[in-house]
Write an enzyme that holds these catalytic residues in place. Sequence first.
Site, PDB file in Angstrom:
ATOM      1  N   ASP A  14       3.804 -14.889  13.992  1.00  0.00           N
ATOM      2  CA  ASP A  14       2.931 -14.036  13.238  1.00  0.00           C
ATOM      3  C   ASP A  14       1.714 -13.787  13.655  1.00  0.00           C
ATOM      4  O   ASP A  14       0.823 -14.847  13.823  1.00  0.00           O
ATOM      5  CB  ASP A  14       2.933 -14.431  11.652  1.00  0.00           C
ATOM      6  CG  ASP A  14       2.300 -13.561  10.801  1.00  0.00           C
ATOM      7  OD1 ASP A  14       2.666 -13.603   9.456  1.00  0.00           O
ATOM      8  OD2 ASP A  14       1.316 -12.749  11.247  1.00  0.00           O
ATOM      9  N   ASP A 108       3.973  -7.230  13.171  1.00  0.00           N
ATOM     10  CA  ASP A 108       3.124  -8.129  13.726  1.00  0.00           C
ATOM     11  C   ASP A 108       3.818  -9.714  13.764  1.00  0.00           C
ATOM     12  O   ASP A 108       3.445 -10.548  13.895  1.00  0.00           O
ATOM     13  CB  ASP A 108       1.609  -8.637  13.400  1.00  0.00           C
ATOM     14  CG  ASP A 108       1.669  -9.293  12.143  1.00  0.00           C
ATOM     15  OD1 ASP A 108       2.540  -9.281  11.213  1.00  0.00           O
ATOM     16  OD2 ASP A 108       0.556 -10.158  11.889  1.00  0.00           O
ATOM     17  N   GLU A 109       5.262  -9.422  13.343  1.00  0.00           N
ATOM     18  CA  GLU A 109       6.178 -10.800  13.117  1.00  0.00           C
ATOM     19  C   GLU A 109       7.487 -10.625  13.493  1.00  0.00           C
ATOM     20  O   GLU A 109       8.021  -9.522  13.388  1.00  0.00           O
ATOM     21  CB  GLU A 109       5.908 -10.697  11.633  1.00  0.00           C
ATOM     22  CG  GLU A 109       5.930 -12.016  10.775  1.00  0.00           C
ATOM     23  CD  GLU A 109       5.930 -12.049   9.232  1.00  0.00           C
ATOM     24  OE1 GLU A 109       6.696 -12.733   8.910  1.00  0.00           O
ATOM     25  OE2 GLU A 109       5.522 -10.673   8.697  1.00  0.00           O
TER      26      GLU A 109
END
Length: 409
Positions: A14, A108-109
Amino acid sequence: MSKTSRKRVILHLDMDAFYAAVEVRENPELAGKPLVIGHRGPRGVVSTCSYEARRFGVRSAMPSVTAERLCPHAIWMPGRMRLYADASRRIRKLFEEFTPVVEPLSIDEAFLDLTGIATDLEHGREAARKLKQRIREEERLTGSVGVAPNKFLAKVASDLEKPDGLVVLALEDVPARLWPLPIERLWGVGPKTAERLRARRVRRIGDLLKISERALRGIVGGAAAEHLHALARGEDSRKVQPDREAKSISEERTYGTDLTEMDEIDRALLQRSEGVARQLRRQGLAGRTVLLKVRSGDFETWTRAMTLPQPTDLTETIVEAACRLFRERIRLEGKGVRLLGVGVGGLEPAGSGQASLFPDAKQERARRLARATDAIRVKLGSDALVRARLLQNRKDNDLPEASSPPAVD
Ligand code: TTP
Ligand code: MG
């Protein structure tokens, strides 16, 4: 726990303060300063902020006015989705150097399955170190990584030492590192369940194991009790699903009484579209194919799809397409509607398409409003803010969860 599941090596990444970190990279003068990404003013919402701003209590999804009060000297930027989506895409490309089994969760993960590539968790730590290094070199950004024998522990681990963290969480570490965490950290425990659990003195994950599964069933129901107990023991057998991104996000519902009136059907389409749009926004995704599924009272089923000129994550656009598909492509011939589903496919990170650079003010306004309402829901619970049209028709005709859940968690 079986031998095979013990040997799995799952990595969760993350990125740290993602949108804000990209802005700092683009303008190093911002480094070390409280930076908020979002629109200022009474209707604005915070997308994210730098860790310097978090020290003042600023958080994602917070109304901008609150953030302005908490941190009056913060620097504000409206956000540049294309920049973030480009960084996201390049980071995903780096994953290919590590494993083909990647499940992106949001902009973003992602989960990476290193089973069979890393021999054990320590080997997984090495891979995580390399991944962080590659991201630092190529993108000049930092991310936090968790390495564990399953998805749940990996996700918990990536959050333990943010920012720039790297935590390996083995099953042996569960009592020391998982059990002290608040129960909200368990997948499936929302504010209401947490409240019910706290009333029974279950505050931390470890507390869950002090009450029997039978007692827990009395609080949260049968399937959930088993699921929560397993998670609290650090067990989770879900696979990393590499093709998940290719799937659609959808929501469907079966009605207790067949819908026959057109305005009833329109409202149902609006409710389903709203649910889908919210999931898209939560995951930072947009899609260009709108899908409609209709089942009549006598079980005839239609599925119809329509391609939009540009990807969307907006309720208004989705419902417009769904209503059009319904009117133009479905022939009910007097029959009632038993099931309605709306989905969006052809998914990509929101803002990555050319057209998603907010081409007109109307769309930008709709997007800002959608974000604001999402934020209010996050704050006050999902029923706190319902569009006026939905409010008119909150009758309990819906059978809860009668049909398959959407393609994502
Ligand atoms: P997060 O990973 O939740 O947040 P983050 O990366 O900014 O910070 P952290 O270090 O805690 O991971 O979300 C990723 C991006 O998604 C975030 O940079 C901005 C966007 N986002 C929103 O626009 N609105 C929201 O409510 C949230 C939670 C995120
Ligand atoms: Mg993040």
